[in-house]
Design a protein around this motif. Structure first.
Motif, mmCIF file in Angstrom:
data_model
loop_
_atom_site.group_PDB
_atom_site.id
_atom_site.type_symbol
_atom_site.label_atom_id
_atom_site.label_comp_id
_atom_site.label_asym_id
_atom_site.label_seq_id
_atom_site.Cartn_x
_atom_site.Cartn_y
_atom_site.Cartn_z
ATOM 1 N N GLU A 1 27.028 59.024 76.982
ATOM 2 C CA GLU A 1 26.283 57.775 77.128
ATOM 3 C C GLU A 1 24.939 57.857 76.410
ATOM 4 N N ILE A 2 24.263 58.991 76.548
ATOM 5 C CA ILE A 2 22.969 59.180 75.886
ATOM 6 C C ILE A 2 23.155 59.208 74.375
ATOM 7 N N THR A 3 24.190 59.915 73.919
ATOM 8 C CA THR A 3 24.464 59.983 72.483
ATOM 9 C C THR A 3 24.741 58.597 71.917
ATOM 10 N N ALA A 4 25.527 57.808 72.644
ATOM 11 C CA ALA A 4 25.845 56.461 72.178
ATOM 12 C C ALA A 4 24.583 55.622 72.007
ATOM 13 N N LEU A 5 23.633 55.758 72.935
ATOM 14 C CA LEU A 5 22.378 55.016 72.833
ATOM 15 C C LEU A 5 21.553 55.481 71.639
ATOM 16 N N GLU A 6 21.537 56.793 71.381
ATOM 17 C CA GLU A 6 20.815 57.327 70.220
ATOM 18 C C GLU A 6 21.352 56.713 68.931
ATOM 19 N N VAL A 7 22.678 56.647 68.832
ATOM 20 C CA VAL A 7 23.302 56.083 67.642
ATOM 21 C C VAL A 7 23.020 54.586 67.545
ATOM 22 N N LYS A 8 23.128 53.879 68.665
ATOM 23 C CA LYS A 8 22.938 52.428 68.658
ATOM 24 C C LYS A 8 21.526 52.036 68.234
ATOM 25 N N VAL A 9 20.527 52.808 68.672
ATOM 26 C CA VAL A 9 19.145 52.494 68.295
ATOM 27 C C VAL A 9 18.980 52.566 66.777
ATOM 28 N N VAL A 10 19.518 53.611 66.165
ATOM 29 C CA VAL A 10 19.397 53.773 64.712
ATOM 30 C C VAL A 10 20.155 52.664 63.983
ATOM 31 N N VAL A 11 21.391 52.409 64.411
ATOM 32 C CA VAL A 11 22.192 51.362 63.763
ATOM 33 C C VAL A 11 21.522 50.000 63.934
ATOM 34 N N GLY A 12 20.994 49.743 65.121
ATOM 35 C CA GLY A 12 20.305 48.479 65.357
ATOM 36 C C GLY A 12 19.102 48.300 64.447
ATOM 37 N N GLN A 13 18.339 49.369 64.247
ATOM 38 C CA GLN A 13 17.183 49.306 63.363
ATOM 39 C C GLN A 13 17.595 48.961 61.934
ATOM 40 N N VAL A 14 18.637 49.618 61.451
ATOM 41 C CA VAL A 14 19.082 49.391 60.075
ATOM 42 C C VAL A 14 19.662 47.990 59.914
ATOM 43 N N LEU A 15 20.459 47.552 60.867
ATOM 44 C CA LEU A 15 21.013 46.197 60.793
ATOM 45 C C LEU A 15 19.900 45.150 60.799
ATOM 46 N N ALA A 16 18.868 45.369 61.613
ATOM 47 C CA ALA A 16 17.738 44.433 61.643
ATOM 48 C C ALA A 16 17.018 44.424 60.304
ATOM 49 N N THR A 17 16.869 45.598 59.694
ATOM 50 C CA THR A 17 16.254 45.683 58.371
ATOM 51 C C THR A 17 17.047 44.878 57.347
ATOM 52 N N GLU A 18 18.367 44.887 57.500
ATOM 53 C CA GLU A 18 19.246 44.139 56.599
ATOM 54 C C GLU A 18 19.234 42.640 56.892
ATOM 55 N N GLY A 19 18.585 42.248 57.975
ATOM 56 C CA GLY A 19 18.581 40.841 58.364
ATOM 57 C C GLY A 19 19.793 40.440 59.180
ATOM 58 N N LEU A 20 20.603 41.415 59.562
ATOM 59 C CA LEU A 20 21.814 41.154 60.345
ATOM 60 C C LEU A 20 21.462 41.209 61.837
ATOM 61 N N VAL A 21 20.622 40.290 62.257
ATOM 62 C CA VAL A 21 20.033 40.378 63.592
ATOM 63 C C VAL A 21 21.054 40.134 64.700
ATOM 64 N N GLU A 22 21.991 39.227 64.475
ATOM 65 C CA GLU A 22 22.995 38.959 65.511
ATOM 66 C C GLU A 22 23.876 40.187 65.734
ATOM 67 N N GLU A 23 24.270 40.838 64.645
ATOM 68 C CA GLU A 23 25.076 42.050 64.759
ATOM 69 C C GLU A 23 24.272 43.164 65.431
ATOM 70 N N ALA A 24 22.990 43.248 65.088
ATOM 71 C CA ALA A 24 22.126 44.267 65.696
ATOM 72 C C ALA A 24 22.038 44.070 67.205
ATOM 73 N N LEU A 25 21.878 42.826 67.634
ATOM 74 C CA LEU A 25 21.789 42.547 69.072
ATOM 75 C C LEU A 25 23.112 42.845 69.777
ATOM 76 N N THR A 26 24.226 42.592 69.104
ATOM 77 C CA THR A 26 25.527 42.916 69.677
ATOM 78 C C THR A 26 25.649 44.418 69.914
ATOM 79 N N VAL A 27 25.105 45.200 68.995
ATOM 80 C CA VAL A 27 25.135 46.657 69.123
ATOM 81 C C VAL A 27 24.235 47.115 70.277
ATOM 82 N N LEU A 28 23.064 46.510 70.397
ATOM 83 C CA LEU A 28 22.045 47.020 71.321
ATOM 84 C C LEU A 28 22.151 46.475 72.744
#
Length: 311
Positions: free
Chosen positions: A114-141
């Motif tokens: 569970e902790i590992t999944a959150l670590e990965v999600k935070v990084v992926v969410g940051q990158v998706l937000a940088t790409e402007g893919l905010v809806e996908e980022a929120l789905t991840v987070l």
């Protein structure tokens, strides 16, 4: 190593004292007394600090297949940011695809999935937000299950979407379980600066000031926060002095350069001074969002001007 040491390292990172974090997390004294979960946390803050200081190559080289998924995500983020910096579109797309793939990977040897999944999600969410893919980022987070760093990225995304109401709601909820955490205080400052009003600006300033005085010397990150608050309160001379200090410490800091451009415009500085700052930003970050927006606005102005041109 006790929890207080890890707490101090965490706050050093959030305050932007990345050099000190790198020093602490590579200290043989600290690592000698750390158990495996703590060593992993040290690695996380080490590599995140290296990414923050744009040492992407070192991160990509030192994180290997033997490392856990949380660190693999940081490696992919470093590769992504390096591709963005070098305008490598193919490398950028490949790194983004790899990050998405990591969301689906589960290690049978992971004792804290569970902790590992959150670590990965935070990084992926940051990158998706940088790409402007905010809806996908929120789905991840979302849902973030009261994970502070996930909340911080969600708040940044809501502010990016101009959903101040949702950002404020997240911060208010966060106060019930993490009010004293430095990251929670930073979130309150971010929302306060966007909300506006004298009290909100002043409170945000106090937060950045407190963070700045929590270490031996203020970091560039905290200085920029103080400068932005002063700009919003109309304290331009104070903001200028703070930004000059920030730029003297880190001349390539894009946040400091952009805010200096804004402040110079507000102070009606000579056009050549502002142009020099824009050129400075172009030299260190040619793909910066400010420059892209400036190019768009310039193009729209030129198009509008042509409508009134004398035939």
């Amino acid at each position: 190593m006790d929890e207080n040491t890890l707490f101090a390292i965490r706050n050093l990172f959030y305050s932007g004292n990345y050099t000190q974090v790198i020093s602490e997390t590579t200290s043989s004294r600290i690592r000698a007394s750390a158990n495996q979960p703590t060593t992993h946390q040290l690695d996380l803050f080490l590599f995140r600090s290296l990414i923050a200081t744009k040492n992407y190559t070192r991160v990509a080289q030192e994180i290997t297949e033997s490392h856990g998924l949380g660190l693999q995500a940081l490696k992919a983020q470093a590769v992504y940011l390096d591709a963005v910096q070098s305008a490598d579109a193919a490398g950028r797309d490949a790194a983004l695809a790899h990050l998405r793939d990591l969301l689906l990977v589960h290690s049978p040897d992971d004792r804290q999935p569970e902790i590992t999944a959150l670590e990965v999600k935070v990084v992926v969410g940051q990158v998706l937000a940088t790409e402007g893919l905010v809806e996908e980022a929120l789905t991840v987070l979302l849902p973030h299950n009261n994970h502070l760093e996930s909340v911080a990225v969600v708040v940044q995304i809501y502010l990016q979407m101009n959903r101040l109401d949702l950002a404020r709601k997240e911060v208010e909820a966060c106060k019930s379980w993490a009010e004293d955490a430095m990251l929670a205080q930073l979130m309150e400052a971010w929302v306060g600066l966007r909300t506006g009003g004298g009290d909100k600006y002043q409170n945000a300033y106090y937060i950045y000031e407190e963070i700045a005085t929590s270490s031996t010397s203020p970091t560039v990150k905290s200085l920029i926060g103080e400068a932005v608050c002063n700009i919003q309160m109309g304290h331009y001379p104070e903001a200028e002095g703070i930004l000059q200090e920030a730029l003297s410490r880190d001349p390539s800091n894009t946040d400091a350069i952009v805010n200096q451009i804004v402040l110079s415009t507000l102070l009606s500085k000579p056009a050549e001074d502002i142009t020099a700052l824009v050129q400075q930003l172009q030299s260190v970050a040619p793909n910066h969002s400010y420059l892209q927006d400036l190019d768009l606005k310039s193009s729209l102005f030129d198009r509008a001007a042509q409508r009134f041109a004398v035939a």
